[in-house]
Design an enzyme around this catalytic site. Structure first.
Site, PDB file in Angstrom:
ATOM      1  N   PRO A 204       0.763  -1.253   0.104  1.00  0.00           N
ATOM      2  CA  PRO A 204      -0.215   0.121  -0.009  1.00  0.00           C
ATOM      3  C   PRO A 204       0.856   1.177  -0.026  1.00  0.00           C
ATOM      4  O   PRO A 204       1.353   1.752   1.038  1.00  0.00           O
ATOM      5  CB  PRO A 204      -0.867  -0.182   1.317  1.00  0.00           C
ATOM      6  CG  PRO A 204       0.021  -0.866   2.086  1.00  0.00           C
ATOM      7  CD  PRO A 204       0.853  -1.871   1.435  1.00  0.00           C
ATOM      8  N   ASP A 376       5.543   2.528   2.236  1.00  0.00           N
ATOM      9  CA  ASP A 376       4.830   1.425   2.569  1.00  0.00           C
ATOM     10  C   ASP A 376       4.064   1.746   3.906  1.00  0.00           C
ATOM     11  O   ASP A 376       4.735   1.689   4.813  1.00  0.00           O
ATOM     12  CB  ASP A 376       5.647   0.261   2.669  1.00  0.00           C
ATOM     13  CG  ASP A 376       5.054  -1.047   3.038  1.00  0.00           C
ATOM     14  OD1 ASP A 376       3.824  -1.093   3.348  1.00  0.00           O
ATOM     15  OD2 ASP A 376       5.478  -2.165   2.905  1.00  0.00           O
ATOM     16  N   HIS A 377       2.827   1.962   3.674  1.00  0.00           N
ATOM     17  CA  HIS A 377       2.074   2.300   4.993  1.00  0.00           C
ATOM     18  C   HIS A 377       2.018   1.389   6.127  1.00  0.00           C
ATOM     19  O   HIS A 377       1.571   1.717   7.161  1.00  0.00           O
ATOM     20  CB  HIS A 377       0.476   2.731   4.579  1.00  0.00           C
ATOM     21  CG  HIS A 377      -0.049   3.942   5.219  1.00  0.00           C
ATOM     22  ND1 HIS A 377       0.334   3.860   6.462  1.00  0.00           N
ATOM     23  CD2 HIS A 377      -1.046   4.797   4.912  1.00  0.00           C
ATOM     24  CE1 HIS A 377      -0.399   5.176   7.275  1.00  0.00           C
ATOM     25  NE2 HIS A 377      -1.135   5.518   5.945  1.00  0.00           N
ATOM     26  N   ARG A 378       2.076  -0.075   5.601  1.00  0.00           N
ATOM     27  CA  ARG A 378       2.323  -0.994   6.599  1.00  0.00           C
ATOM     28  C   ARG A 378       3.186  -0.910   7.710  1.00  0.00           C
ATOM     29  O   ARG A 378       3.026  -1.191   8.899  1.00  0.00           O
ATOM     30  CB  ARG A 378       2.505  -2.473   5.997  1.00  0.00           C
ATOM     31  CG  ARG A 378       1.502  -2.851   4.859  1.00  0.00           C
ATOM     32  CD  ARG A 378       1.778  -4.013   4.368  1.00  0.00           C
ATOM     33  NE  ARG A 378       2.926  -3.989   3.465  1.00  0.00           N
ATOM     34  CZ  ARG A 378       3.399  -5.072   2.832  1.00  0.00           C
ATOM     35  NH1 ARG A 378       3.085  -6.089   2.710  1.00  0.00           N
ATOM     36  NH2 ARG A 378       4.598  -4.811   2.414  1.00  0.00           N
ATOM     37  N   ALA A 379       4.269  -0.434   7.166  1.00  0.00           N
ATOM     38  CA  ALA A 379       5.589  -0.272   8.192  1.00  0.00           C
ATOM     39  C   ALA A 379       5.832   1.183   8.486  1.00  0.00           C
ATOM     40  O   ALA A 379       6.537   1.337   9.679  1.00  0.00           O
ATOM     41  CB  ALA A 379       6.866  -0.976   7.363  1.00  0.00           C
TER      42      ALA A 379
END
Length: 404
Positions: A204, A376-379
């Site tokens: 994402p 990376d919006h997850r991290a």
């Protein structure tokens, strides 16, 4: 006992490669550590060293062969005292079945044949039609090895009663397809396509942009370059240094995503995208936060040269926690880059150009550079990305801080 030499895995992502050429011939003595072949991996062309000693008894995969699977036997090494009879006793994997072509066989009218230019030329020289040849290239494309096998195994066509073939009208689009030539994809290009497709589809992405004033940096760069002929600093060298120091200030941006845990890197290793004839590769400036501008400049020039020659070692391009992609030298004002997995951030750097700005309430002209961070919006959260860009911008606009 004869020893099988297997196709090595020369990088973590390598599942197959191209055996570019053999540096030893059948019957040559081989010592441990000898360079026996060159192998094109998913990143570069690398030298393959022998582990055992003996005589190269038989080459199973010829130079120039693409698509050789990792751990596939490529040659047989005879130990001291053994002769060619030992080769027959060595277990070997079954080779792919060569296509058998029936001369004069015709496909349905209007069918399109996909073949490389080299394959077409070899077939034409041998008086062989491409219809009926099973292609082993990407998406069934006919390549050089398919034609060579077909020429070696073709048999005369048996006379059979002719069957009328009803021609289907061609698709309208095909009639207007422009002329083209096919450029075979290298192993590097295939891996780039696969990895970036996966990155764009599964990560994402979000994007943050910042404009940096370059006038002070350009002035200091000119002064430093005028002091010595031993180095020639580029704007990119300052950018690498600024990114490294910003990551040290904001370590939450120096991470990668994992399903069970986020990896926060303790070293600041900065990857820099370099264009090569086979595609992009990202050599790494290790411990960039501990190196001065001159050291970064010299190391970057050496790595870029090795990258373009396909001579990077695995440790010079594998790993890294953050990537820089700079298209400023091509005049690109701004762009958004695709994240280089497993990293969580990549900084896209545009060209420095004169733009109107407001200073002290008055209109002025300044040299500005737009940089866009893909995240990376997850991290990495938006606040962390913004904090990193603020630290980076501060260093670029106050370059003396990089010299401390």
């Amino acid at each position: 006992m004869a020893i099988e030499i297997l196709m090595p895995a020369l990088s973590p992502t390598m599942s197959e490669g191209t055996l570019a050429r053999w540096l030893k011939h059948e019957g040559d003595a081989v010592k441990s550590g000898d360079i026996i072949a060159e192998i094109e991996t998913d990143k570069a062309t690398m030298e393959f060293e022998a582990v055992d000693e003996g005589v190269l008894g038989k080459i199973l995969v010829q130079g120039g062969t693409a698509g050789v699977k990792v751990n596939q036997p490529i040659a047989i090494l005879l130990e001291e005292g053994e002769d060619s009879s030992a080769i027959k006793q060595t277990p070997q994997r079954q080779a792919p079945v060569a296509p058998v072509v029936v001369e004069g066989a015709q496909p349905a009218v209007g069918a399109r044949i996909f073949a490389s230019p080299l394959a077409r030329r070899i077939a034409a020289d041998g008086g062989l039609k491409l219809e009926g040849i099973a292609g082993s290239g990407p998406h069934g494309r006919i390549i050089k090895v398919d034609v060579e096998r077909a020429l070696a195994t073709r048999v005369p066509r048996k006379e059979v009663p002719s069957t009328p073939v009803v021609a289907k009208p061609p698709m309208p689009v095909a009639a207007f397809e422009p002329a083209f030539e096919e450029i075979p994809n290298s192993s590097v290009r295939k891996v780039i396509a696969r990895r970036l497709s996966e990155a764009k589809q599964t990560i994402p992405h979000f994007y943050l942009s910042v404009d940096c004033a370059l006038d002070t940096l350009l002035k200091i760069r000119g002064e430093l370059n005028g002091r010595s002929d031993t180095y020639k600093l580029s704007v990119n060298d300052f950018i690498v240094r600024a990114v490294a120091l910003a990551l040290r200030k904001v370590p939450a941006a120096n991470v990668s995503w994992g399903d069970e845990a986020i990896k926060r890197y303790t070293d600041v290793d900065v990857s820099v995208a370099v264009a090569t004839p086979n595609g992009l590769i990202t050599p790494i400036i290790r411990h960039a936060d501990r190196k001065g501008l001159a050291a970064i400049s010299g190391e970057m020039k050496a790595l870029a040269a090795k990258a373009r020659e396909g001579k990077l070692k695995p440790e010079e391009f594998q790993g890294g926690g953050f990537t820089i992609s700079n298209l400023g030298m091509y005049g690109v004002r701004e762009f958004s880059a695709i994240i280089n997995p497993p990293q969580a951030c990549i900084l896209a750097v545009g060209a420095g150009e004169a733009r109107p700005v407001v200073k002290g309430g008055a209109l002025a002209i300044a040299t500005m550079m737009t940089c866009t961070l893909s995240v990376d919006h997850r991290a990495v959260d938006g606040a962390v990305g913004a904090e990193f860009l603020a630290a980076f911008k501060g260093l670029v606009e106050d370059p003396l801080a990089m010299l401390l």
